[in-house]
Design a protein around this motif. Structure first.
Motif, PDB file in Angstrom:
ATOM      1  N   PHE A   1       4.418   2.378  -2.845  1.00 45.29           N
ATOM      2  CA  PHE A   1       4.961   3.688  -3.194  1.00 45.29           C
ATOM      3  C   PHE A   1       4.108   4.830  -2.637  1.00 45.29           C
ATOM      4  O   PHE A   1       4.654   5.785  -2.057  1.00 45.29           O
ATOM      5  CB  PHE A   1       5.058   3.826  -4.723  1.00 45.29           C
ATOM      6  CG  PHE A   1       5.831   5.034  -5.181  1.00 45.29           C
ATOM      7  CD1 PHE A   1       7.214   4.993  -5.289  1.00 45.29           C
ATOM      8  CD2 PHE A   1       5.185   6.225  -5.470  1.00 45.29           C
ATOM      9  CE1 PHE A   1       7.932   6.112  -5.693  1.00 45.29           C
ATOM     10  CE2 PHE A   1       5.883   7.343  -5.868  1.00 45.29           C
ATOM     11  CZ  PHE A   1       7.260   7.284  -5.987  1.00 45.29           C
ATOM     12  N   LEU A   2       2.809   4.750  -2.791  1.00 39.96           N
ATOM     13  CA  LEU A   2       1.936   5.835  -2.317  1.00 39.96           C
ATOM     14  C   LEU A   2       2.026   6.043  -0.813  1.00 39.96           C
ATOM     15  O   LEU A   2       2.181   7.189  -0.356  1.00 39.96           O
ATOM     16  CB  LEU A   2       0.490   5.575  -2.751  1.00 39.96           C
ATOM     17  CG  LEU A   2      -0.538   6.647  -2.369  1.00 39.96           C
ATOM     18  CD1 LEU A   2      -0.178   7.985  -2.995  1.00 39.96           C
ATOM     19  CD2 LEU A   2      -1.940   6.222  -2.795  1.00 39.96           C
ATOM     20  N   PRO A   3       1.947   4.995   0.018  1.00 44.68           N
ATOM     21  CA  PRO A   3       2.099   5.232   1.469  1.00 44.68           C
ATOM     22  C   PRO A   3       3.448   5.830   1.843  1.00 44.68           C
ATOM     23  O   PRO A   3       3.521   6.680   2.738  1.00 44.68           O
ATOM     24  CB  PRO A   3       1.922   3.827   2.066  1.00 44.68           C
ATOM     25  CG  PRO A   3       1.124   3.074   1.061  1.00 44.68           C
ATOM     26  CD  PRO A   3       1.576   3.586  -0.264  1.00 44.68           C
TER      27      PRO A   3
ATOM     28  N   GLY B   1       5.200  13.613   1.907  1.00 42.68           N
ATOM     29  CA  GLY B   1       5.337  14.709   0.961  1.00 42.68           C
ATOM     30  C   GLY B   1       3.993  15.268   0.536  1.00 42.68           C
ATOM     31  O   GLY B   1       3.836  16.479   0.364  1.00 42.68           O
ATOM     32  N   VAL B   2       3.016  14.390   0.370  1.00 43.88           N
ATOM     33  CA  VAL B   2       1.660  14.833   0.000  1.00 43.88           C
ATOM     34  C   VAL B   2       1.065  15.694   1.104  1.00 43.88           C
ATOM     35  O   VAL B   2       0.509  16.777   0.847  1.00 43.88           O
ATOM     36  CB  VAL B   2       0.761  13.618  -0.301  1.00 43.88           C
ATOM     37  CG1 VAL B   2      -0.685  14.055  -0.520  1.00 43.88           C
ATOM     38  CG2 VAL B   2       1.274  12.854  -1.514  1.00 43.88           C
TER      39      VAL B   2
ATOM     40  N   ILE C   1      12.704   7.439  -1.152  1.00 45.89           N
ATOM     41  CA  ILE C   1      12.163   6.075  -1.159  1.00 45.89           C
ATOM     42  C   ILE C   1      13.215   5.121  -1.725  1.00 45.89           C
ATOM     43  O   ILE C   1      13.731   5.330  -2.823  1.00 45.89           O
ATOM     44  CB  ILE C   1      10.865   6.007  -1.979  1.00 45.89           C
ATOM     45  CG1 ILE C   1       9.783   6.895  -1.344  1.00 45.89           C
ATOM     46  CG2 ILE C   1      10.373   4.570  -2.080  1.00 45.89           C
ATOM     47  CD1 ILE C   1       8.497   6.954  -2.137  1.00 45.89           C
ATOM     48  N   ASP C   2      13.511   4.087  -0.986  1.00 43.66           N
ATOM     49  CA  ASP C   2      14.534   3.118  -1.391  1.00 43.66           C
ATOM     50  C   ASP C   2      14.000   2.278  -2.553  1.00 43.66           C
ATOM     51  O   ASP C   2      12.970   1.593  -2.401  1.00 43.66           O
ATOM     52  CB  ASP C   2      14.888   2.215  -0.211  1.00 43.66           C
ATOM     53  CG  ASP C   2      16.133   1.380  -0.466  1.00 43.66           C
ATOM     54  OD1 ASP C   2      16.524   1.230  -1.639  1.00 43.66           O
ATOM     55  OD2 ASP C   2      16.702   0.885   0.516  1.00 43.66           O
ATOM     56  N   PRO C   3      14.653   2.300  -3.708  1.00 35.74           N
ATOM     57  CA  PRO C   3      14.175   1.492  -4.844  1.00 35.74           C
ATOM     58  C   PRO C   3      14.132   0.003  -4.537  1.00 35.74           C
ATOM     59  O   PRO C   3      13.347  -0.740  -5.147  1.00 35.74           O
ATOM     60  CB  PRO C   3      15.203   1.794  -5.950  1.00 35.74           C
ATOM     61  CG  PRO C   3      15.845   3.077  -5.545  1.00 35.74           C
ATOM     62  CD  PRO C   3      15.840   3.093  -4.060  1.00 35.74           C
TER      63      PRO C   3
ATOM     64  N   ARG D   1      -0.552  -2.519  -7.839  1.00 34.30           N
ATOM     65  CA  ARG D   1      -0.509  -2.873  -6.415  1.00 34.30           C
ATOM     66  C   ARG D   1       0.741  -2.305  -5.751  1.00 34.30           C
ATOM     67  O   ARG D   1       0.702  -1.869  -4.603  1.00 34.30           O
ATOM     68  CB  ARG D   1      -0.562  -4.392  -6.264  1.00 34.30           C
ATOM     69  CG  ARG D   1      -0.701  -4.845  -4.815  1.00 34.30           C
ATOM     70  CD  ARG D   1      -0.867  -6.342  -4.723  1.00 34.30           C
ATOM     71  NE  ARG D   1      -1.025  -6.763  -3.329  1.00 34.30           N
ATOM     72  CZ  ARG D   1      -1.124  -8.028  -2.949  1.00 34.30           C
ATOM     73  NH1 ARG D   1      -1.100  -9.002  -3.856  1.00 34.30           N
ATOM     74  NH2 ARG D   1      -1.257  -8.325  -1.672  1.00 34.30           N
ATOM     75  N   ARG D   2       1.884  -2.328  -6.480  1.00 34.17           N
ATOM     76  CA  ARG D   2       3.108  -1.751  -5.922  1.00 34.17           C
ATOM     77  C   ARG D   2       2.926  -0.274  -5.639  1.00 34.17           C
ATOM     78  O   ARG D   2       3.392   0.245  -4.622  1.00 34.17           O
ATOM     79  CB  ARG D   2       4.283  -1.957  -6.889  1.00 34.17           C
ATOM     80  CG  ARG D   2       4.762  -3.371  -7.008  1.00 34.17           C
ATOM     81  CD  ARG D   2       6.162  -3.432  -7.607  1.00 34.17           C
ATOM     82  NE  ARG D   2       6.246  -2.759  -8.896  1.00 34.17           N
ATOM     83  CZ  ARG D   2       6.025  -3.352 -10.064  1.00 34.17           C
ATOM     84  NH1 ARG D   2       5.688  -4.643 -10.094  1.00 34.17           N
ATOM     85  NH2 ARG D   2       6.152  -2.691 -11.199  1.00 34.17           N
ATOM     86  N   PHE D   3       2.231   0.408  -6.557  1.00 30.59           N
ATOM     87  CA  PHE D   3       2.029   1.844  -6.358  1.00 30.59           C
ATOM     88  C   PHE D   3       1.097   2.109  -5.180  1.00 30.59           C
ATOM     89  O   PHE D   3       1.397   2.935  -4.318  1.00 30.59           O
ATOM     90  CB  PHE D   3       1.455   2.471  -7.625  1.00 30.59           C
ATOM     91  CG  PHE D   3       1.104   3.927  -7.480  1.00 30.59           C
ATOM     92  CD1 PHE D   3       2.089   4.898  -7.522  1.00 30.59           C
ATOM     93  CD2 PHE D   3      -0.213   4.318  -7.263  1.00 30.59           C
ATOM     94  CE1 PHE D   3       1.774   6.237  -7.365  1.00 30.59           C
ATOM     95  CE2 PHE D   3      -0.537   5.661  -7.111  1.00 30.59           C
ATOM     96  CZ  PHE D   3       0.462   6.611  -7.167  1.00 30.59           C
ATOM     97  N   ILE D   4      -0.027   1.403  -5.124  1.00 29.21           N
ATOM     98  CA  ILE D   4      -1.050   1.684  -4.102  1.00 29.21           C
ATOM     99  C   ILE D   4      -0.586   1.260  -2.712  1.00 29.21           C
ATOM    100  O   ILE D   4      -0.783   1.984  -1.726  1.00 29.21           O
ATOM    101  CB  ILE D   4      -2.380   0.989  -4.473  1.00 29.21           C
ATOM    102  CG1 ILE D   4      -2.948   1.600  -5.761  1.00 29.21           C
ATOM    103  CG2 ILE D   4      -3.382   1.112  -3.329  1.00 29.21           C
ATOM    104  CD1 ILE D   4      -4.212   0.928  -6.242  1.00 29.21           C
TER     105      ILE D   4
END
Length: 281
Positions: A199-201, A206-207, A176-178, A193-196
């Motif tokens: 980052f999560l999508p 991997g999940v 994932i590109d920072p 919100r950044r995570f949901i």
């Protein structure tokens, strides 16, 4: 021409020495025995499809497969949830936390599955450390039933599978590109919100890969269910062992192994259609 021939000869020698042994070993150690087992499913006790017909009609075998799939799915979901948390802190946490989590992930690989299963048996049995401490603290009055049932089997399997689930999740998180996260922050998105939404999508391949990997490995579990299940939670692999080595029902045991193999190959094929496997490495 002489140089070409010599070069070709050297390439053939190198291929025979360094490449040929691996496929030869796989054929001798895996493919030929597997073909022998598959042949028993069609020939023992008499030639025909009676073993597969019994699998299709026997309600006990159906319950056996449903129990195995239920335990595998439960193990996969719990393992991936725990592995995601570990992978997140392993990749994005401070250096001290990364080293601690790395040790927690790698050390279990040095302990055999048999030792782990007996360790959990000592911890979870009615007079084990967990029940005795809970009773001493007054939290419970009677020992909790955590062995010889599905609870103990799932606990033991999750402990074994979490480290394996961490690696595909961590591999995708590393890709994932920072700058994408920084861009979301610059647009005013908070940490949650950044995570949901970002980052999560991006980490979902991997999940999904970890879910399939854990499910595939769990289908063949034998030692952990046998010890922590105590004969009450029999999964397909243990049933195959009993039929082939204790009751000498080679034909039905081989047919069950063939069905299990088809399930594993099917899961791997579905995974390959959903996620690029090279992203999980």
């Amino acid at each position: 021409m002489t140089m070409f021939k010599n070069g070709g000869g050297r390439s053939a020698i190198v291929w025979c020495i360094f490449v040929l042994p691996l496929p030869a070993f796989l054929i001798l150690a895996y493919f030929l025995p597997m073909m022998g087992i598959l042949s028993w499913s069609f020939t023992d006790p008499v030639p025909g499809l009676q073993n597969y017909a019994r699998i299709a009609e026997d309600q006990t075998i159906h319950l056996l497969f449903w129990r195995t799939l239920r335990i595998c799915l439960t193990t996969a979901v719990i393992s991936v949830l725990v592995a995601y948390l570990l992978a997140y802190h392993w990749i994005l946490g401070p250096p001290a936390r990364q080293r601690l989590i790395e040790m927690a992930i790698l050390i279990p690989f040095w302990i055999s599955v048999l030792v782990r299963a007996f360790g959990w048996l000592i911890l979870l049995r009615p007079k084990g450390l967990i029940n005795e401490n809970l009773i001493a603290l007054g939290i419970i009055t009677e020992p909790l039933a955590m062995v010889r049932n599905e609870i103990g089997v799932v606990i033991g399997m999750v402990h074994f599978m979490v480290p394996m689930a961490v690696f595909p999740i961590a591999a995708v998180m590393r890709q994932i590109d920072p700058r994408v996260i920084q861009a979301a922050r610059g647009l005013g998105a908070g940490s949650v919100r950044r995570f949901i939404e970002v980052f999560l999508p991006l980490s979902m391949p991997g999940v999904i890969g970890a879910l399939f990997i854990v499910a595939v490995f769990s289908l063949g579990f034998f030692i952990t269910p046998a010890i922590l299940g105590g004969g009450r939670v029999v999964m397909v692999a243990e049933n195959i062992f009993v039929r082939m080595l204790q009751t000498a029902n080679w034909g039905l045991g081989s047919a069950l192994a063939a069905v299990l193999l088809v399930l594993v190959v099917g899961l791997i094929w579905i995974l390959s259609r959903i996620v690029r496997l090279d992203r999980l490495l």
